[in-house]
Design a protein around this motif. Structure first.
Motif, short mmCIF file in Angstrom:
data_model
loop_
_atom_site.label_atom_id
_atom_site.label_comp_id
_atom_site.label_asym_id
_atom_site.label_seq_id
_atom_site.Cartn_x
_atom_site.Cartn_y
_atom_site.Cartn_z
N SER A 1 -2.95 6.11 -3.27
CA SER A 1 -2.99 6.10 -1.81
C SER A 1 -3.03 7.52 -1.26
O SER A 1 -3.49 7.75 -0.14
CB SER A 1 -1.76 5.39 -1.24
OG SER A 1 -1.69 4.06 -1.68
N GLU A 2 -2.53 8.45 -2.04
CA GLU A 2 -2.35 9.83 -1.59
C GLU A 2 -3.58 10.70 -1.80
O GLU A 2 -3.87 11.59 -0.99
CB GLU A 2 -1.15 10.43 -2.32
CG GLU A 2 -0.72 11.80 -1.84
CD GLU A 2 0.61 12.21 -2.44
OE1 GLU A 2 0.74 13.40 -2.78
OE2 GLU A 2 1.53 11.36 -2.56
N LYS A 3 -4.32 10.45 -2.85
CA LYS A 3 -5.40 11.35 -3.26
C LYS A 3 -6.46 11.54 -2.18
O LYS A 3 -6.91 12.65 -1.93
CB LYS A 3 -6.04 10.84 -4.55
CG LYS A 3 -7.11 11.77 -5.12
CD LYS A 3 -7.61 11.26 -6.46
CE LYS A 3 -8.67 12.20 -7.03
NZ LYS A 3 -9.17 11.75 -8.35
N ASP A 4 -6.86 10.44 -1.55
CA ASP A 4 -7.90 10.55 -0.52
C ASP A 4 -7.61 9.65 0.67
O ASP A 4 -8.50 9.26 1.41
CB ASP A 4 -9.26 10.18 -1.13
CG ASP A 4 -10.43 10.67 -0.28
OD1 ASP A 4 -10.27 11.70 0.40
OD2 ASP A 4 -11.48 10.03 -0.29
N GLY A 5 -6.33 9.31 0.85
CA GLY A 5 -5.94 8.49 1.99
C GLY A 5 -6.23 7.02 1.82
O GLY A 5 -6.78 6.58 0.80
N VAL A 6 -5.89 6.23 2.83
CA VAL A 6 -6.02 4.78 2.75
C VAL A 6 -7.08 4.24 3.70
O VAL A 6 -7.25 3.02 3.81
CB VAL A 6 -4.66 4.09 3.03
CG1 VAL A 6 -3.65 4.44 1.95
CG2 VAL A 6 -4.12 4.46 4.41
N PHE A 7 -7.80 5.14 4.38
CA PHE A 7 -8.87 4.71 5.28
C PHE A 7 -10.22 5.16 4.72
O PHE A 7 -10.31 6.12 3.96
CB PHE A 7 -8.66 5.27 6.68
CG PHE A 7 -7.43 4.73 7.34
CD1 PHE A 7 -7.43 3.45 7.88
CD2 PHE A 7 -6.27 5.47 7.40
CE1 PHE A 7 -6.28 2.92 8.47
CE2 PHE A 7 -5.12 4.96 7.99
CZ PHE A 7 -5.13 3.68 8.53
N VAL B 1 -1.92 15.04 7.25
CA VAL B 1 -0.98 14.37 8.13
C VAL B 1 -0.65 12.98 7.58
O VAL B 1 0.51 12.57 7.53
CB VAL B 1 -1.54 14.26 9.56
CG1 VAL B 1 -0.59 13.48 10.46
CG2 VAL B 1 -1.80 15.66 10.13
N MET B 2 -1.68 12.25 7.14
CA MET B 2 -1.45 10.92 6.57
C MET B 2 -0.51 10.98 5.38
O MET B 2 0.31 10.07 5.16
CB MET B 2 -2.80 10.30 6.16
CG MET B 2 -2.69 8.94 5.48
SD MET B 2 -1.87 7.69 6.46
CE MET B 2 -3.05 7.50 7.79
N VAL C 1 3.44 10.35 5.73
CA VAL C 1 4.08 9.05 5.92
C VAL C 1 3.92 8.25 4.63
O VAL C 1 3.00 8.48 3.85
CB VAL C 1 3.49 8.29 7.12
CG1 VAL C 1 3.74 9.04 8.41
CG2 VAL C 1 2.01 8.04 6.94
N ILE C 2 4.82 7.32 4.39
CA ILE C 2 4.84 6.63 3.10
C ILE C 2 3.56 5.84 2.85
O ILE C 2 3.21 5.57 1.70
CB ILE C 2 6.07 5.72 2.93
CG1 ILE C 2 6.15 4.67 4.04
CG2 ILE C 2 7.33 6.55 2.90
CD1 ILE C 2 7.29 3.68 3.83
N LEU C 3 2.85 5.48 3.92
CA LEU C 3 1.58 4.78 3.75
C LEU C 3 0.60 5.60 2.92
O LEU C 3 -0.22 5.05 2.18
CB LEU C 3 0.98 4.49 5.13
CG LEU C 3 -0.28 3.62 5.21
CD1 LEU C 3 0.01 2.23 4.69
CD2 LEU C 3 -0.80 3.57 6.64
N GLY C 4 0.67 6.93 3.04
CA GLY C 4 -0.25 7.80 2.34
C GLY C 4 0.39 8.58 1.20
O GLY C 4 -0.06 9.68 0.87
N MET C 5 1.41 8.01 0.58
CA MET C 5 2.11 8.67 -0.52
C MET C 5 1.98 7.87 -1.81
O MET C 5 1.86 6.64 -1.78
CB MET C 5 3.60 8.85 -0.22
CG MET C 5 3.93 9.81 0.88
SD MET C 5 5.75 9.89 1.10
CE MET C 5 5.87 10.98 2.51
N LYS D 1 -7.62 1.33 1.65
CA LYS D 1 -8.39 1.94 0.56
C LYS D 1 -7.45 2.50 -0.51
O LYS D 1 -6.31 2.88 -0.23
CB LYS D 1 -9.25 3.08 1.11
CG LYS D 1 -10.20 3.71 0.09
CD LYS D 1 -10.94 4.91 0.69
CE LYS D 1 -10.06 6.15 0.67
NZ LYS D 1 -10.78 7.37 1.11
N ARG D 2 -7.93 2.56 -1.74
CA ARG D 2 -7.30 3.28 -2.84
C ARG D 2 -8.36 4.14 -3.53
O ARG D 2 -9.56 3.83 -3.45
CB ARG D 2 -6.67 2.32 -3.86
CG ARG D 2 -5.57 1.43 -3.30
CD ARG D 2 -4.32 2.22 -2.94
NE ARG D 2 -3.23 1.34 -2.52
CZ ARG D 2 -2.95 1.05 -1.25
NH1 ARG D 2 -3.71 1.55 -0.28
NH2 ARG D 2 -1.94 0.27 -0.96
#
Length: 412
Positions: A70-76, A87-88, A91-95, A296-297
């Motif tokens: 989730s962290e490497k390139d975000g979830v969108f 910035v993403m 937050v835990i959504l992007g970690m 996204k992953r």
């Protein structure tokens, strides 16, 4: 307008919002599950990505953060939207673990079952106050009168935000939602406004703490794991995520669940005849609506999904709205049925470490609001066309006009 009846799967653009004007294209997703459950798709807005539509694959990927980050390139899908990656990642959504493990552990110390259960009386009171506001009129817009207001008021109270500030917070979070799918809209300004606002609230709570058993901001400030606590920036970021997730998904499920009951009067009658089915009904509404349609992953190495080679760095998009209607996950998935023996879905994601923290609160709100809608608005029906959120990401509504026989206020 794009249709799905004869669309070539090889050329389908899942970022095309025209596909979603009548809601998720469930017929298209059913074809994808059957013919191409791991489909390479190209879009003008988001580049190429792998669309994953089978529940088992979504679950396996969600539970394997070492391979699917989730962290490497975000979830969108679109780079930098609705906010920059750096910035993403705050937050835990992007970690990913181990950072995600630490932060989620701290937040779980604050967002406890006891804290959520303590909200029951005030939620029930707010439900009836809001219904009192329109029950004598015989008509209303369900979205503005109830679906938006209820979860927004509840999360404001839990976070210690004055209810009179709820509209600007809703406007900011809605701008971030729109920015996910619209390249002309940026979520950065709205995020900055939220950050400034929330930083002030965190400072206030540090100086004048509330009771951590019923004040979520104080609980976040005081929570710790292995001696570590969140700093002010991290609390503000988490605050913003809870503000967004705490109102957006629940409001759309309230609206979608009510529409499902209107369109399936036999299921509404089941709840009238047997109120004990309400917990089951809430779960079916979450499955039926699945308000966040995808995240996204990014693979951290070359791998395979269902035998399809996927390269390191490729975008892999998990379509929860498809997973919740996977024929291998649930029987008769296109049927709305509040009396199912076992309701499984991906309305809160595919499981694993990123399973929705707010799911117990969302369930409680639905379990409390739906009986009051059924009891106090017994002949509720649509009074005009439903207007949907124009989005390929959020399955939501902007207007649900309804009419009913006027009833008396409970408050006199």
């Amino acid at each position: 307008m794009t249709t799905t009846a004869d669309v070539d799967l090889g050329s389908v653009d899942l970022m095309d919002e025209d596909l979603f004007v009548d809601g998720p294209p469930h017929a298209l997703f059913a074809r994808m599950r059957a013919q191409a459950p791991v489909l390479r798709t190209t879009t003008e807005l988001g580049g190429d990505f792998w669309a994953v539509t089978k529940a088992a694959d979504i679950s396996a990927i969600s539970k394997d953060p070492e391979t699917f980050s989730s962290e490497k390139d975000g979830v969108f899908i679109r780079e930098g939207m609705p906010m920059p990656l750096d910035v993403m990642n705050q937050v835990i959504l992007g970690m990913d673990p181990p950072r995600h493990t630490k932060y989620r552990g701290i937040v779980q110390k604050a967002f406890t079952p006891r804290l959520i259960a303590s909200q029951e009386d005030q939620i029930r009171g707010r439900v009836n106050r809001l219904i009192d506001g329109f029950c004598e009129d015989g008509e209303t817009d369900l979205v503005t009168a109830l679906s938006i207001e209820l979860p927004l008021e509840i999360i404001c109270v839990m976070l210690g935000v004055p209810v009179e500030d709820r509209q600007k917070l809703f406007d900011w979070t809605h701008q971030i939602e729109v920015a996910v799918g619209d390249p002309a809209v940026s979520g950065v300004e709205a995020l900055g406004q939220i950050g400034l606002y929330l930083a002030g609230k965190v400072t206030e709570r540090r100086e004048h703490p509330g009771n951590p058993l019923d004040d979520l901001t104080t609980a976040l400030i005081q929570a710790e794991v292995e001696g570590e606590q969140l700093n002010d920036f991290e609390i503000a970021a988490m605050f913003g995520l809870l503000m967004f997730a705490g109102n957006d998904t629940t409001r759309n499920t309230i609206s979608g669940g009510t529409i499902a009951l209107i369109e399936n009067p036999d299921q509404r009658q089941k709840l009238i005849d047997d109120p004990s089915l309400i917990d089951n009904a809430a779960e079916e509404m979450i499955r039926w609506q699945t308000p966040v349609m995808w995240f996204k992953r990014t693979p951290t190495r070359d791998t395979e999904i269902r035998g399809v080679p996927v390269k390191e760095g490729d975008a892999v998009v998990l379509y929860y709205t498809s997973g919740s209607r996977d024929e291998e996950l649930i029987e008769n998935p296109m049927q709305f049925d509040v009396s199912r023996d076992k309701i499984v879905h991906q309305g809160f994601g595919g499981g694993g470490r990123h399973f929705c923290l707010g799911s117990p609160l969302a369930r409680l709100e639905l379990q409390l609001v739906m009986p009051e809608i059924i009891k106090r608005l017994p002949d509720l029906e649509l009074a005009g066309p439903v207007e949907r959120t124009r989005s390929n990401w959020v399955h939501g509504y902007t207007s649900v006009p309804v009419k009913f026989t006027p009833t008396k206020k409970l408050g006199g």
